[in-house]
Design a protein around this motif. Structure first.
Motif, mmCIF file in Angstrom:
data_model
loop_
_atom_site.group_PDB
_atom_site.id
_atom_site.type_symbol
_atom_site.label_atom_id
_atom_site.label_comp_id
_atom_site.label_asym_id
_atom_site.label_seq_id
_atom_site.Cartn_x
_atom_site.Cartn_y
_atom_site.Cartn_z
ATOM 1 N N ARG A 1 39.369 18.993 -73.362
ATOM 2 C CA ARG A 1 39.420 17.464 -73.621
ATOM 3 C C ARG A 1 38.134 17.086 -74.338
ATOM 4 N NH1 ARG A 1 43.018 13.708 -75.005
ATOM 5 N NH2 ARG A 1 44.190 14.247 -73.323
ATOM 6 N N CYS A 2 36.854 17.624 -73.632
ATOM 7 C CA CYS A 2 35.643 17.337 -73.952
ATOM 8 C C CYS A 2 35.481 17.741 -75.195
ATOM 9 C CB CYS A 2 34.835 17.906 -72.931
ATOM 10 S SG CYS A 2 33.234 17.319 -72.975
ATOM 11 N N ARG A 3 35.902 18.923 -75.560
ATOM 12 C CA ARG A 3 35.783 19.718 -76.918
ATOM 13 C C ARG A 3 36.384 18.793 -77.932
ATOM 14 N NH1 ARG A 3 36.477 24.555 -75.709
ATOM 15 N NH2 ARG A 3 38.710 24.577 -75.954
ATOM 16 N N GLU A 4 37.537 18.486 -77.789
ATOM 17 C CA GLU A 4 38.264 17.525 -78.480
ATOM 18 C C GLU A 4 37.773 16.106 -78.929
ATOM 19 O OE1 GLU A 4 43.213 16.959 -78.855
ATOM 20 O OE2 GLU A 4 42.172 16.497 -76.684
ATOM 21 N N VAL A 5 37.136 15.611 -78.025
ATOM 22 C CA VAL A 5 36.553 14.300 -78.289
ATOM 23 C C VAL A 5 35.118 14.603 -78.933
ATOM 24 C CG1 VAL A 5 35.241 12.434 -77.029
ATOM 25 C CG2 VAL A 5 37.525 13.236 -76.006
ATOM 26 N N PHE A 6 34.243 15.478 -78.462
ATOM 27 C CA PHE A 6 33.156 15.849 -79.337
ATOM 28 C C PHE A 6 33.341 16.238 -80.765
ATOM 29 C CE2 PHE A 6 29.955 18.748 -80.707
ATOM 30 C CZ PHE A 6 28.758 17.786 -80.585
ATOM 31 N N VAL A 7 34.331 16.860 -81.003
ATOM 32 C CA VAL A 7 34.561 17.216 -82.480
ATOM 33 C C VAL A 7 35.081 16.082 -83.247
ATOM 34 C CG1 VAL A 7 36.198 18.796 -83.999
ATOM 35 C CG2 VAL A 7 35.287 19.808 -81.863
ATOM 36 N N LEU A 8 35.888 15.321 -82.526
ATOM 37 C CA LEU A 8 36.497 14.129 -83.436
ATOM 38 C C LEU A 8 35.351 13.120 -83.590
ATOM 39 C CD1 LEU A 8 39.647 13.329 -81.372
ATOM 40 C CD2 LEU A 8 39.427 14.085 -84.013
ATOM 41 N N SER A 9 34.417 12.970 -82.589
ATOM 42 C CA SER A 9 33.345 12.038 -82.674
ATOM 43 C C SER A 9 32.015 12.722 -83.605
ATOM 44 C CB SER A 9 32.542 11.938 -81.332
ATOM 45 O OG SER A 9 31.498 11.071 -81.395
ATOM 46 N N ARG A 10 31.639 13.871 -83.402
ATOM 47 C CA ARG A 10 30.283 14.388 -84.052
ATOM 48 C C ARG A 10 30.574 15.127 -85.369
ATOM 49 N NH1 ARG A 10 28.470 11.025 -81.252
ATOM 50 N NH2 ARG A 10 26.513 11.100 -80.390
ATOM 51 N N MET A 11 32.106 15.645 -85.619
ATOM 52 C CA MET A 11 32.260 16.580 -86.642
ATOM 53 C C MET A 11 33.217 15.693 -87.574
ATOM 54 S SD MET A 11 32.409 20.168 -84.880
ATOM 55 C CE MET A 11 30.921 20.868 -84.409
ATOM 56 N N GLU A 12 34.149 14.838 -86.997
ATOM 57 C CA GLU A 12 34.934 14.131 -87.962
ATOM 58 C C GLU A 12 34.443 12.699 -88.046
ATOM 59 O OE1 GLU A 12 38.986 14.703 -87.181
ATOM 60 O OE2 GLU A 12 38.876 16.626 -86.458
ATOM 61 N N GLY A 13 33.472 12.342 -87.412
ATOM 62 C CA GLY A 13 32.815 11.177 -87.612
ATOM 63 C C GLY A 13 33.557 9.799 -87.176
ATOM 64 N N LYS A 14 34.630 10.080 -86.224
ATOM 65 C CA LYS A 14 35.332 8.827 -85.590
ATOM 66 C C LYS A 14 34.487 8.206 -84.658
ATOM 67 C CE LYS A 14 39.711 11.051 -86.978
ATOM 68 N NZ LYS A 14 41.230 11.489 -86.581
ATOM 69 N N LYS A 15 35.004 6.823 -84.809
ATOM 70 C CA LYS A 15 34.516 5.946 -83.796
ATOM 71 C C LYS A 15 35.211 6.214 -82.508
ATOM 72 C CE LYS A 15 33.245 2.455 -87.049
ATOM 73 N NZ LYS A 15 31.988 3.356 -87.464
ATOM 74 N N ASN A 16 34.475 5.590 -81.360
ATOM 75 C CA ASN A 16 35.349 5.678 -79.893
ATOM 76 C C ASN A 16 36.604 5.278 -79.860
ATOM 77 O OD1 ASN A 16 32.978 7.103 -79.339
ATOM 78 N ND2 ASN A 16 32.089 5.613 -77.904
#
Length: 91
Positions: free
Chosen positions: A32-47
């Motif tokens: 879950r942590c990896r999924e959130v991190f990738v979406l945020s930092r690598m895909e640039g999605k907002k919280n």
């Protein structure tokens, strides 16, 4: 200047090593942590976008990002001088 070349070579090696550490750190995060991190930092999605996509609260997204960033801070602590140098010297 030889000293500049040596510094550059050292920096390149450090960045390659950092890249390896980053990849290993991402792989070592909980799913879950990896999924959130990738979406945020690598895909640039907002919280908010991440929360909606994963059907979790924004607070849960924030908690996972705090956890991930803390793990990265520890994993990369030895590279802070290199990062600081790079940020100052880079154009």
């Amino acid at each position: 200047n030889m000293a500049a070349l040596e510094q550059l070579d050292t920096s390149e090696m450090a960045f390659r090593e950092m890249e390896t550490i980053i990849e290993k750190t991402i792989a070592g995060l909980s799913p879950r942590c990896r999924e959130v991190f990738v979406l945020s930092r690598m895909e640039g999605k907002k919280n908010q976008e991440i929360a909606e996509e994963l059907n979790i609260s924004v607070k849960a997204v924030e908690a996972q990002m705090t956890k991930a960033l803390g793990i990265f801070r520890l994993a990369l602590k030895d590279f802070l001088p290199v990062l600081a140098w790079w940020l100052v010297v880079s154009p």
